[in-house]
Scaffold this motif. Structure first.
Motif, PDB file in Angstrom:
ATOM      1  N   THR A 165       0.839  -1.199   0.000  1.00  0.00           N
ATOM      2  CA  THR A 165       0.000   0.000   0.000  1.00  0.00           C
ATOM      3  C   THR A 165       0.869   1.242   0.000  1.00  0.00           C
ATOM      4  OG1 THR A 165      -1.768  -1.127   1.216  1.00  0.00           O
ATOM      5  CG2 THR A 165      -1.804   1.275   1.213  1.00  0.00           C
ATOM      6  N   MET A 166       0.566   2.173  -0.896  1.00  0.00           N
ATOM      7  CA  MET A 166       1.207   3.489  -0.920  1.00  0.00           C
ATOM      8  C   MET A 166       0.132   4.536  -0.680  1.00  0.00           C
ATOM      9  SD  MET A 166       3.876   3.067  -4.117  1.00  0.00           S
ATOM     10  CE  MET A 166       4.812   4.524  -3.661  1.00  0.00           C
ATOM     11  N   ALA A 167       0.384   5.468   0.249  1.00  0.00           N
ATOM     12  CA  ALA A 167      -0.598   6.484   0.618  1.00  0.00           C
ATOM     13  C   ALA A 167      -0.124   7.863   0.196  1.00  0.00           C
ATOM     14  CB  ALA A 167      -0.853   6.441   2.124  1.00  0.00           C
ATOM     15  N   ASP A 168      -1.108   8.740  -0.059  1.00  0.00           N
ATOM     16  CA  ASP A 168      -0.840  10.142  -0.425  1.00  0.00           C
ATOM     17  C   ASP A 168       0.113  10.211  -1.619  1.00  0.00           C
ATOM     18  OD1 ASP A 168      -2.407  10.965   1.760  1.00  0.00           O
ATOM     19  OD2 ASP A 168      -0.685  10.830   3.102  1.00  0.00           O
ATOM     20  N   LEU A 169      -0.305   9.579  -2.702  1.00  0.00           N
ATOM     21  CA  LEU A 169       0.541   9.447  -3.888  1.00  0.00           C
ATOM     22  C   LEU A 169       0.268  10.572  -4.879  1.00  0.00           C
ATOM     23  CD1 LEU A 169       2.561   7.554  -5.405  1.00  0.00           C
ATOM     24  CD2 LEU A 169       0.556   6.470  -6.428  1.00  0.00           C
ATOM     25  N   THR A 170       1.329  11.207  -5.347  1.00  0.00           N
ATOM     26  CA  THR A 170       1.235  12.207  -6.411  1.00  0.00           C
ATOM     27  C   THR A 170       2.336  11.936  -7.420  1.00  0.00           C
ATOM     28  OG1 THR A 170       2.660  13.800  -5.263  1.00  0.00           O
ATOM     29  CG2 THR A 170       0.281  13.982  -4.891  1.00  0.00           C
ATOM     30  N   ALA A 171       2.090  12.285  -8.675  1.00  0.00           N
ATOM     31  CA  ALA A 171       3.100  12.061  -9.711  1.00  0.00           C
ATOM     32  C   ALA A 171       2.885  13.021 -10.856  1.00  0.00           C
ATOM     33  CB  ALA A 171       3.053  10.619 -10.207  1.00  0.00           C
ATOM     34  N   ARG A 172       3.941  13.257 -11.595  1.00  0.00           N
ATOM     35  CA  ARG A 172       3.922  14.118 -12.775  1.00  0.00           C
ATOM     36  C   ARG A 172       4.743  13.457 -13.856  1.00  0.00           C
ATOM     37  NH1 ARG A 172       7.551  17.197 -15.144  1.00  0.00           N
ATOM     38  NH2 ARG A 172       9.033  16.638 -13.483  1.00  0.00           N
ATOM     39  N   TYR A 173       4.203  13.437 -15.064  1.00  0.00           N
ATOM     40  CA  TYR A 173       4.897  12.877 -16.216  1.00  0.00           C
ATOM     41  C   TYR A 173       4.864  13.895 -17.341  1.00  0.00           C
ATOM     42  CZ  TYR A 173       4.525   8.224 -14.088  1.00  0.00           C
ATOM     43  OH  TYR A 173       4.610   7.146 -13.242  1.00  0.00           O
ATOM     44  N   LEU A 174       5.975  14.038 -18.023  1.00  0.00           N
ATOM     45  CA  LEU A 174       6.039  14.818 -19.254  1.00  0.00           C
ATOM     46  C   LEU A 174       6.685  13.931 -20.303  1.00  0.00           C
ATOM     47  CD1 LEU A 174       5.574  17.543 -20.676  1.00  0.00           C
ATOM     48  CD2 LEU A 174       7.914  18.172 -20.044  1.00  0.00           C
ATOM     49  N   VAL A 175       5.920  13.618 -21.352  1.00  0.00           N
ATOM     50  CA  VAL A 175       6.383  12.686 -22.375  1.00  0.00           C
ATOM     51  C   VAL A 175       6.399  13.380 -23.723  1.00  0.00           C
ATOM     52  CG1 VAL A 175       5.894  10.555 -23.610  1.00  0.00           C
ATOM     53  CG2 VAL A 175       5.573  10.658 -21.140  1.00  0.00           C
ATOM     54  N   ALA A 176       7.511  13.267 -24.435  1.00  0.00           N
ATOM     55  CA  ALA A 176       7.633  13.802 -25.787  1.00  0.00           C
ATOM     56  C   ALA A 176       7.927  12.654 -26.739  1.00  0.00           C
ATOM     57  CB  ALA A 176       8.738  14.856 -25.856  1.00  0.00           C
ATOM     58  N   GLN A 177       7.155  12.554 -27.815  1.00  0.00           N
ATOM     59  CA  GLN A 177       7.302  11.480 -28.785  1.00  0.00           C
ATOM     60  C   GLN A 177       7.980  12.010 -30.042  1.00  0.00           C
ATOM     61  OE1 GLN A 177       5.725   8.595 -27.533  1.00  0.00           O
ATOM     62  NE2 GLN A 177       6.837   7.354 -29.024  1.00  0.00           N
ATOM     63  N   ASP A 178       9.020  11.305 -30.502  1.00  0.00           N
ATOM     64  CA  ASP A 178       9.728  11.672 -31.718  1.00  0.00           C
ATOM     65  C   ASP A 178      10.065  10.389 -32.466  1.00  0.00           C
ATOM     66  OD1 ASP A 178      11.163  12.798 -33.758  1.00  0.00           O
ATOM     67  OD2 ASP A 178      12.911  13.330 -32.528  1.00  0.00           O
ATOM     68  N   GLY A 179       9.181   9.971 -33.357  1.00  0.00           N
ATOM     69  CA  GLY A 179       9.374   8.713 -34.057  1.00  0.00           C
ATOM     70  C   GLY A 179       9.338   7.553 -33.086  1.00  0.00           C
TER      71      GLY A 179
END
Length: 504
Positions: A165-179
């Motif tokens: 169990t993981m509590a108080d979870l936050t995350a951010r992702y920035l994904v750039a696609q190039d081919g």
């Protein structure tokens, strides 16, 4: 496929599910997600898709991965919805729980298969950005992974229970696609993590039951990198030369672990605590870095086979770090190696076994090895075809700096600093190793007192002590204080010198 690879694939399915590639409309979010999953080698089975313009609803979605070695991983969702928020972002709603199944090749040493349930009530996922650069943000009060069933290689169900169990979870992702290249910049944080594991070992006459409880607080992590298609990643040397990079870190605060085992001989227990720790792993064409740390560690052992009520080990700081080049190069590259255990102590019961009269100092022990230098590989060591144990070494050592070597225990101390450079064109002078030039300075404190105490305790004989002292006399000279020795080991002119006296 090894169990760890299968687990990695399964975790990838979960992460892709919770951070689906997105654009500015629900339709583009869903299309981008499908493209990302299939490009990673997974197979999608879709029950139905309903598109009303402002939202997309997908039902009975299954994502499966298989490899040529017989391992597999699969996750399924009864419903996903992608809803436009009217501001260029999309909210992705997932089921509050979904199943995850994994199976492992028969040749492995681990389990044969397992079934898990992922629960994430209240998870909020928002995606935005553009088709080439996508941003995800998600937050959830709690995410739990429960073990529903685990089988061994014969198919028998094991008596094992587990949940994470993981509590108080936050995350951010920035994904750039190039081919076929995907650039990722992500970080996450969780207030706490709790793992509970219990099971019964019925494989032998002395089978027993065990339980583990592990808790961590203040978890943080980050990953940056450029990731390539599965075909390219199959050969790490090719992947690195094609642009693969990764830079990951993970840190945690207070750690607590309890391990309890019930056996025929009686119960035993291990209790571990630490104030914090973490690890780093980074890799690109130029270098690889790997490091771990654990601070404020304390371990307590008790059990029927331990001749004391309990044994305690503790240390203030431990760490390991390795930096090394990973690709073929014509010029020397930096490397570094560090390992340390600072202020290590053991309980008095252990000391009393070998030194009941307390002749030896009980001061905390410390070991530090901190080296730096330069060298180069003559072949791409990440290529599976390269033989690391061949007759000819695949690399060359050009320089070595001894930043610090320190060993302190039982009232004695040995330290060393210095530096060497190596002539790789001369492999004859020192019997197959490149000829070194440079100097290492060594300091020794308390050695004679330690030898006397070891003789009194019967650990060291008079004959052995005499041989030790004769050897010390050849390589050392008196230092500034009582029971202090120094030595300068120097390589020059093709010879080995100790305090100016030529030994070779």
């Amino acid at each position: 496929m090894t169990p760890s690879l299968t687990c990695s694939s399964a975790i990838g399915l979960v992460l892709l599910a919770t951070s689906a590639s997105a654009d500015v409309t629900p339709q583009e979010v869903w299309a981008s997600w499908q493209a990302m999953l299939t490009s990673a080698g997974q197979e999608l089975t879709i029950g139905n898709t309903a598109d009303n313009g402002s939202s997309v609803e997908v039902t009975d979605l299954a994502v499966a991965y298989k490899d040529e070695m017989g391992g597999s991983a699969a996750v399924s969702f009864d419903k996903l919805t992608f809803v436009g928020n009217g501001d260029g972002t999309v909210t992705v709603t997932m089921p509050e729980s979904y199943p995850l199944e994994m199976s492992f090749p028969a040749e492995g040493d681990g389990p044969g298969a397992m079934k898990l349930t992922v629960r994430q009530p209240g998870m909020k996922i928002v995606a935005g950005g553009s088709a080439t650069e996508t941003r995800y943000e998600f937050a959830g009060p709690k995410v739990t992974v429960e073990l529903d069933e685990i089988k061994d290689q014969t198919g028998a169900v094991l008596d094992t229970k587990a949940d994470l169990t993981m509590a108080d979870l936050t995350a951010r992702y920035l994904v750039a696609q190039d081919g076929d290249k995907t650039t990722l910049d992500s970080d996450f944080a969780a207030g706490s993590m709790l793992l509970n594991l219990s099971g019964v070992d019925s494989s032998g006459e002395n089978g027993g039951r065990g339980t583990i409880m592990l808790s961590l607080s203040g978890l943080t992590g980050a990953t940056k990198g450029t990731f390539l298609g599965a075909d390219v990643m199959a050969n790490m040397a090719v992947a690195l030369n094609s642009g693969f990079t990764m830079d990951s870190s993970f840190n945690f605060g207070a750690l607590s672990m309890n391990l309890d085992i019930e056996e025929a001989a009686g119960p035993s227990r291990v209790v571990a605590n630490a104030t914090g720790g973490g690890f780093v792993l980074a890799m690109d064409k130029a270098r690889m870095t790997y490091g771990t740390s654990l601070n404020g560690g304390k371990f307590t052992f008790s059990g029927a086979e331990i001749p004391f009520p309990q044994v305690e080990l503790a240390f203030a700081e431990s760490g390991f770090n390795l930096l090394m080049p990973v690709s073929k190069s014509d010029s020397p590259q930096d490397f570094a190696f560090l390992t340390k255990l600072v202020d290590f102590t053991v309980s008095e019961d252990i000391w009393a076994m070998v030194d009941p009269g307390a002749s030896l100092s009980r001061e905390p022990a410390t070991i530090i090895v901190d080296l730096k230098g330069t060298g180069k590989w003559k072949a791409d060591i990440m290529d599976p075809a390269v033989q690391m144990d061949g007759a000819e070494p695949p690399g060359e050592l050009d320089s070595l700096d001894v930043t610090q070597i320190l060993a302190r225990a039982a009232g004695a101390e040995v330290s060393a600093t210095g530096g060497l450079v190596f002539d790789n064109s001369d492999m004859m002078t020192f019997g197959g190793m490149p000829r070194p030039d440079g100097k290492i300075s060594i300091g020794i404190k308390g050695a004679n007192k330690l030898v006397e105490n070891l003789i009194a305790l019967g650990i060291l004989s008079q004959e052995d002590a005499m041989g030790f002292r004769m050897g010390m006399a050849m390589f050392t000279r008196p230092g500034a204080g009582p029971d202090e020795l120094t030595s300068e080991i120097e390589f020059k002119e093709g010879g080995l010198f100790a305090n100016g006296q030529r030994l070779q």
